[in-house]
Design a protein around this motif. Structure first.
Motif, mmCIF file in Angstrom:
data_model
loop_
_atom_site.group_PDB
_atom_site.id
_atom_site.type_symbol
_atom_site.label_atom_id
_atom_site.label_comp_id
_atom_site.label_asym_id
_atom_site.label_seq_id
_atom_site.Cartn_x
_atom_site.Cartn_y
_atom_site.Cartn_z
ATOM 1 N N ALA A 170 0.549 -1.289 0.051
ATOM 2 C CA ALA A 170 -0.050 -0.458 0.217
ATOM 3 C C ALA A 170 1.367 1.512 -0.117
ATOM 4 N N TYR A 171 1.732 1.182 0.859
ATOM 5 C CA TYR A 171 2.849 2.343 0.927
ATOM 6 C C TYR A 171 3.126 1.996 -0.752
ATOM 7 N N GLU A 172 3.636 1.281 -1.378
ATOM 8 C CA GLU A 172 4.995 1.593 -2.720
ATOM 9 C C GLU A 172 4.111 1.868 -3.548
ATOM 10 N N THR A 173 2.501 1.693 -3.535
ATOM 11 C CA THR A 173 1.493 2.135 -4.137
ATOM 12 C C THR A 173 1.052 3.681 -4.239
ATOM 13 N N LEU A 174 1.359 4.222 -3.253
ATOM 14 C CA LEU A 174 1.958 5.741 -2.735
ATOM 15 C C LEU A 174 2.284 6.193 -3.166
ATOM 16 N N GLY A 175 3.906 5.688 -2.672
ATOM 17 C CA GLY A 175 5.184 6.810 -3.773
ATOM 18 C C GLY A 175 6.068 6.970 -1.765
ATOM 19 N N VAL A 176 5.357 6.705 -0.853
ATOM 20 C CA VAL A 176 5.929 7.222 0.299
ATOM 21 C C VAL A 176 7.303 6.743 -0.091
ATOM 22 N N PRO A 177 8.285 8.069 0.449
ATOM 23 C CA PRO A 177 9.491 7.670 0.205
ATOM 24 C C PRO A 177 10.123 6.820 1.838
ATOM 25 N N GLU A 178 9.521 6.388 2.175
ATOM 26 C CA GLU A 178 10.489 6.241 3.731
ATOM 27 C C GLU A 178 9.439 5.439 4.444
ATOM 28 N N ILE A 179 9.631 3.871 4.934
ATOM 29 C CA ILE A 179 8.597 4.035 6.098
ATOM 30 C C ILE A 179 9.519 2.684 7.246
ATOM 31 N N TRP A 180 9.195 3.692 8.330
ATOM 32 C CA TRP A 180 9.697 2.867 9.404
ATOM 33 C C TRP A 180 8.907 1.887 10.383
ATOM 34 N N ARG A 181 9.635 0.631 10.797
ATOM 35 C CA ARG A 181 8.099 -0.267 10.986
ATOM 36 C C ARG A 181 9.358 -0.754 11.947
ATOM 37 N N ASN A 212 13.071 2.436 -3.624
ATOM 38 C CA ASN A 212 14.006 2.732 -4.757
ATOM 39 C C ASN A 212 13.270 1.701 -5.990
ATOM 40 N N GLN A 213 13.402 2.150 -6.717
ATOM 41 C CA GLN A 213 12.678 2.185 -8.094
ATOM 42 C C GLN A 213 11.116 1.160 -7.731
ATOM 43 N N GLY A 214 10.495 1.920 -7.181
ATOM 44 C CA GLY A 214 9.115 1.753 -7.240
ATOM 45 C C GLY A 214 9.187 0.449 -5.536
ATOM 46 N N LYS A 215 10.232 -0.454 -4.835
ATOM 47 C CA LYS A 215 9.841 -1.300 -3.743
ATOM 48 C C LYS A 215 10.796 -0.920 -2.759
ATOM 49 N N TYR A 216 10.234 -1.488 -1.836
ATOM 50 C CA TYR A 216 11.005 -0.954 -0.538
ATOM 51 C C TYR A 216 12.034 -2.349 -0.565
ATOM 52 N N VAL A 217 13.142 -1.442 0.099
ATOM 53 C CA VAL A 217 14.514 -2.089 0.208
ATOM 54 C C VAL A 217 15.236 -1.347 2.255
ATOM 55 N N SER A 218 15.748 -2.900 2.506
ATOM 56 C CA SER A 218 15.611 -2.116 4.083
ATOM 57 C C SER A 218 17.297 -1.079 3.732
ATOM 58 N N ALA A 219 17.150 -0.326 5.272
ATOM 59 C CA ALA A 219 18.546 0.843 5.525
ATOM 60 C C ALA A 219 17.937 0.949 6.838
#
Length: 83
Positions: free
Chosen positions: A11-22, A34-41
């Protein structure tokens, strides 16, 4: 930041949210889009000079054994040292 539900990451990927913390199992996880998918940082786009994952995870762990006022005070000092 979404504290009320376990929203699907897609859902966040679809919205284009640049960063999520969980928070997972008491540890902070930061994911960057990153390019439409989340990567761990290990660092945040918003706070690049602060080692957020390791620092916040440590304070979350300490909060189990310390009064919250002491944890907040130490956390503030830690952030100021990082800046």
């Amino acid at each position: 930041m979404d504290l009320t539900s376990n929203t699907q990451v897609s859902a966040y990927e679809t919205l284009g949210v640049p960063e999520i913390w969980r928070l997972k199992e008491g540890k902070l996880e930061i994911n960057l889009l990153n390019q439409g998918k989340y990567v761990s940082a290990s660092t945040s786009l918003s706070f690049p000079s602060i080692p957020a994952v390791e620092g916040i995870s440590l304070f979350l762990e300490n909060s189990m054994n310390m009064p919250m006022s002491a944890v907040r005070r130490e956390f503030r000092q830690w952030v100021l040292q990082q800046l």
